[in-house]
Design an enzyme around this catalytic site. Structure first.
Site, short mmCIF file in Angstrom:
data_model
loop_
_atom_site.label_atom_id
_atom_site.label_comp_id
_atom_site.label_asym_id
_atom_site.label_seq_id
_atom_site.Cartn_x
_atom_site.Cartn_y
_atom_site.Cartn_z
N TYR A 140 35.02 23.39 -6.17
CA TYR A 140 34.67 23.70 -4.29
C TYR A 140 33.85 24.18 -3.88
CZ TYR A 140 38.81 19.65 -4.67
OH TYR A 140 39.54 19.32 -5.27
N LYS B 290 40.89 19.80 -18.96
CA LYS B 290 40.04 18.46 -19.57
C LYS B 290 39.27 19.27 -20.96
CE LYS B 290 39.75 14.18 -19.50
NZ LYS B 290 40.26 13.27 -19.30
N ASP C 188 44.82 14.44 -17.16
CA ASP C 188 44.74 12.42 -17.49
C ASP C 188 46.27 12.78 -17.76
OD1 ASP C 188 43.47 13.31 -19.44
OD2 ASP C 188 43.11 11.20 -20.02
N ASP D 229 44.55 20.49 -6.85
CA ASP D 229 44.46 20.07 -5.22
C ASP D 229 45.33 18.47 -5.90
OD1 ASP D 229 44.10 19.00 -2.73
OD2 ASP D 229 41.82 18.98 -3.42
N ASP E 18 49.89 17.49 -5.01
CA ASP E 18 49.41 16.59 -4.51
C ASP E 18 50.94 15.46 -4.32
OD1 ASP E 18 48.62 16.88 -1.85
OD2 ASP E 18 47.32 15.76 -1.07
#
Ligand code: NAD
Length: 359
Positions: free
Chosen positions: A143, A192, A224, A248, A252
């Site tokens: 980001y 990852k 994942d 992020d 959620d």
């Protein structure tokens, strides 16, 4: 002698002022019970600040927040400012204040209350016992990396850059281990590393830091797989630490385990004790001004303030227990009320929580 603390209060827009009022009520009672002297300094942020000053994050607000021991934020945004250009959007203030206060760790706990377990979209037996916290790196990664967009012979190309420095990883990972020490002493580091170089650096830093916390159990998990395990066996997690974008998304996902947006608190921390505390939800313009918003997420955010900025676990627990008692007694705000419940307004709910507070 009373412990003196300055709290910057930034109510913001929509339901922000209504829910923040209730959290301040709770803090005032906590001050009397636990020997604090709180000074509340109010500041403008978001749309309210745009209307008054032309800026979503006025210098005065920033200055006041930088001098405070902790910041309590309601929410920002609303349809009135939706067509504003990027720099003049209320939400811009959130990035600005986090950056100015150097808050690099975002903490989002998810621990559904027994009485509300049926609100989750998952089966009750899957959600029962969930008590986890996602520790998300907030100021680095994809980001914040360099962005580029250009036309080539092959058509348009867009590039986002994912950069992490070793020291950025180390400070967030240490934060996670320290938080785990206050909990069930289990850290899941999510990356990852089978694909991304930044994740391989992340994992090596975690491995280097972990021996400093021999009392904490560490596991690595690919993002994942973590997304899957969060809905499959969420109760097995304690502290999840991860980089900005993974955090992020996972925070959620973890939030929906509880099934109710009005219940979720958050904290953003940096080095030292200063922190910014706010509910996860937004300004809920659809119900603003009606006195029906659920103040629990904001009240639980001040419980986090007591714990993380003022190091007072006893006061934090007292607030959490008061919220649980009000729920156990069958009181709800409109968003959670069923036929069997007593529906209270936002202000009545705050009063009930204050009534239930005890050491
Ligand atoms: P939202 O979280 O404001 O609302 C989503 C839904 O949940 C609405 O139906 C709302 O009524 C309900 N809700 C939210 N909080 C509630 C509470 N405490 N009690 C009862 N019901 C509650 O999300 P949105 O509608 O997508 O966004 C509205 C505005 O808030 C937008 O301008 C958005 O940019 C902004 N926003 C701000 C923040 C923040 O300040 N941190 C976060 C998210 C969204």
């Amino acid at each position: 002698m009373a412990k003196e603390k300055q709290i910057a209060v930034l109510p913001g827009d929509g339901i922000g002022p209504e829910i923040v009022d209730e959290a301040v009520k709770v803090l005032k009672r906590v001050a009397r019970m636990f020997g604090y002297s709180f000074t509340f300094q109010y500041g403008l942020i978001g749309g309210a600040a745009l209307d008054e000053t032309g800026q979503p994050l006025p210098e005065e607000t920033l200055h006041m927040s930088q001098k405070a021991d902790a910041v309590l934020l309601g929410a920002v945004g609303g349809p009135k400012w939706d067509d504003n250009p990027g720099d003049l959007r209320p939400e811009k203030a959130l990035l600005g204040i986090r950056k100015a206060l150097q808050l690099y760790a975002n903490l989002r706990p998810a621990a559904p209350h027994e009485q509300l377990i049926h609100n989750s979209t998952l089966k009750e037996e899957t959600v029962r016992g969930v008590d986890l916290i996602v520790v998300r790196e907030l100021t680095g990664g994809l980001y914040f990396g360099e962005k580029k967009r250009e036309r080539t012979e092959d058509g348009e190309v867009a590039v986002d850059t994912l950069v992490y420095h070793e020291h950025e990883i180390e400070r967030i990972v240490r934060k996670a281990f320290e938080i785990a020490r206050l909990r069930r002493k289990r850290v899941t580091s999510v990356d990852k590393a089978n694909v991304l170089e930044s994740s391989r650096l992340w994992r090596s830093v975690v491995e280097r830091v972990a021996p400093d916390y021999p009392d904490v159990t560490l596991e690595h998990m690919l993002v994942d797989n973590c997304a899957m395990q969060l809905v499959r066996r969420p109760a097995s997690f304690d502290v999840i630490v991860t980089e900005n974008m993974f955090g992020d998304i996972l925070s959620d996902e973890a939030a929906i385990l509880t099934g109710s947006i009005g219940m979720l608190p958050s904290a953003s921390l940096g080095d030292g004790n200063i922190g910014l505390y706010e509910p996860v939800h937004g300004s809920a313009p659809d119900i603003a001004g009606q006195g029906i918003a659920n103040p629990i997420a904001t009240v639980l955010s001040v419980a986090m303030m007591m714990k993380y900025s003022f190091g007072d676990e006893e006061a934090a627990r007292a607030i959490e227990q008061a919220v649980h008692k009000v729920l156990d007694a069958g009181y709800r705000t409109a968003d959670l009320a069923g036929d069997e419940h007593t529906t209270l307004t936002t202000a009545e709910y705050g009063d009930k929580i204050v009534d239930m507070l005890e050491k």
